[in-house]
Design an enzyme around this catalytic site. Structure first.
Site, mmCIF file in Angstrom:
data_model
loop_
_atom_site.group_PDB
_atom_site.id
_atom_site.type_symbol
_atom_site.label_atom_id
_atom_site.label_comp_id
_atom_site.label_asym_id
_atom_site.label_seq_id
_atom_site.Cartn_x
_atom_site.Cartn_y
_atom_site.Cartn_z
ATOM 1 N N GLY A 152 0.817 -1.212 0.000
ATOM 2 C CA GLY A 152 0.000 0.000 0.000
ATOM 3 C C GLY A 152 0.846 1.255 0.000
ATOM 4 O O GLY A 152 2.082 1.201 0.070
ATOM 5 N N LEU A 188 1.328 3.789 2.234
ATOM 6 C CA LEU A 188 2.145 4.059 3.413
ATOM 7 C C LEU A 188 3.126 2.934 3.686
ATOM 8 O O LEU A 188 4.298 3.174 4.018
ATOM 9 C CB LEU A 188 1.251 4.301 4.631
ATOM 10 C CG LEU A 188 1.963 4.616 5.948
ATOM 11 C CD1 LEU A 188 2.859 5.841 5.814
ATOM 12 C CD2 LEU A 188 0.937 4.815 7.065
ATOM 13 N N TYR A 227 -16.456 1.602 5.836
ATOM 14 C CA TYR A 227 -15.002 1.699 5.994
ATOM 15 C C TYR A 227 -14.649 2.314 7.344
ATOM 16 O O TYR A 227 -13.820 1.771 8.091
ATOM 17 C CB TYR A 227 -14.412 2.531 4.853
ATOM 18 C CG TYR A 227 -12.972 2.930 5.069
ATOM 19 C CD1 TYR A 227 -11.948 1.975 5.060
ATOM 20 C CD2 TYR A 227 -12.621 4.264 5.293
ATOM 21 C CE1 TYR A 227 -10.629 2.347 5.276
ATOM 22 C CE2 TYR A 227 -11.304 4.632 5.504
ATOM 23 C CZ TYR A 227 -10.318 3.673 5.490
ATOM 24 O OH TYR A 227 -9.017 4.024 5.714
#
Length: 289
Positions: free
Chosen positions: A19, A21, A134
């Protein structure tokens, strides 16, 4: 019998290395005394509790920075079970395994745990009220960390951009080469966060004993429209950017109107604030050339 000397370095396991980060943490310049072991989903699937235990036993880290997550905000509305399986149950598995092994745990959370209805920056201890699947699943992860672990950091961030993966800046730059005019939402306010700056902050944070909840974003506030204008100004691209409302671009998951977060925990623990977002944007653009 040979006495084993205590390690003088910090070994940090990073989940979700594929991802934005996680990849940033994986590619950070080597720092003296720091060893980062970045693991992709195929190398550590947090939804498998036994794999969590086995991987931690293999690497013996001092700390974990848990970036791995289900992050498809709109898709989560139609896949709630999967979002909670990864963000809730998966985080619980990692928290339990880390607690058993005596490893610090840093969980990356989000501004989506708030409802976006505030008019002042959100403090770390303001009431959460997520409005999306989410956001609810990430809050479930926060609860798991707080109840299953006793040496944790929860770091909420917002509007993330970096050189790895897709982001708002890359989208704007692409559209800037294809159009002469575009509309960008102006009624959502927040603070952009540069993954490079956030990654450096996280590595610093997990070396401390200052456990708790943190809000970490680059300093300053803007709308998406203002962010887009700055991107084009800094890139030297001539384009007409018109403001529009959120209602003009309906999405399956509602976006918070206000995502600005106060950094009181950073200040009270005498940690380094992230630089202003426009300076971070300049660094990103220069680094991407």
């Amino acid at each position: 019998m040979i006495n084993e000397q205590p390690r003088k370095w910090q070994r940090i396991v990073v989940t979700g290395a594929g991802g934005q980060l996680g990849a940033e943490l994986a590619h950070l310049p080597k720092a003296e005394g720091i060893e980062i072991i970045a693991l992709s989903r195929s190398e550590l699937d947090v939804t498998d509790s036994e794999q969590c235990r086995a991987v931690l036993a293999q690497h013996h880290p001092d700390a974990i920075i848990h970036c791995g997550a289900y992050t498809a905000v709109d898709k989560a509305e139609s896949e709630p079970d999967e979002a909670f399986r990864v963000n809730g149950a998966g985080t619980r598995n990692l928290a339990v395994a880390a607690q058993e092994a005596g490893i610090k745990l840093c969980y990356i959370s989000t501004d989506y745990v708030f409802d976006g209805k505030s008019a002042v920056p959100y403090n770390e201890y303001d009431n959460t009220n997520p409005q999306t699947v989410y956001g609810k699943s990430k809050l479930a992860g926060e609860y798991a960390v707080q109840t299953m672990h006793n040496r944790f950091f929860i770091v909420r961030t917002s509007w993330v951009f970096g050189k790895y993966g897709n982001n708002f800046i890359k989208t704007m730059l692409k559209m800037g080469t294809e159009r002469e005019r575009l509309k960008v939402v102006s009624d959502q306010l927040g603070s952009p966060t540069y993954t490079y700056d956030l990654a450096l902050f996280l590595v610093e944070l997990v070396q401390t004993e200052n456990y708790g909840i943190y809000h970490a974003s680059n300093t300053g506030v803007c709308s998406w429209h203002e962010f887009a204008q700055a991107i084009f100004e800094e890139s030297g691209i001539k384009i007409q950017v018109d403001p529009c409302t959120t209602d003009e671009f309906p999405r399956p998951a509602p976006r918070p109107a206000y995502s600005v977060m106060d950094h009181s925990a950073i200040r009270s623990n005498n940690l380094q604030q992230l630089r202003p977002w426009r300076e971070a944007l300049q660094h990103y653009l220069k680094d991407s050339e």
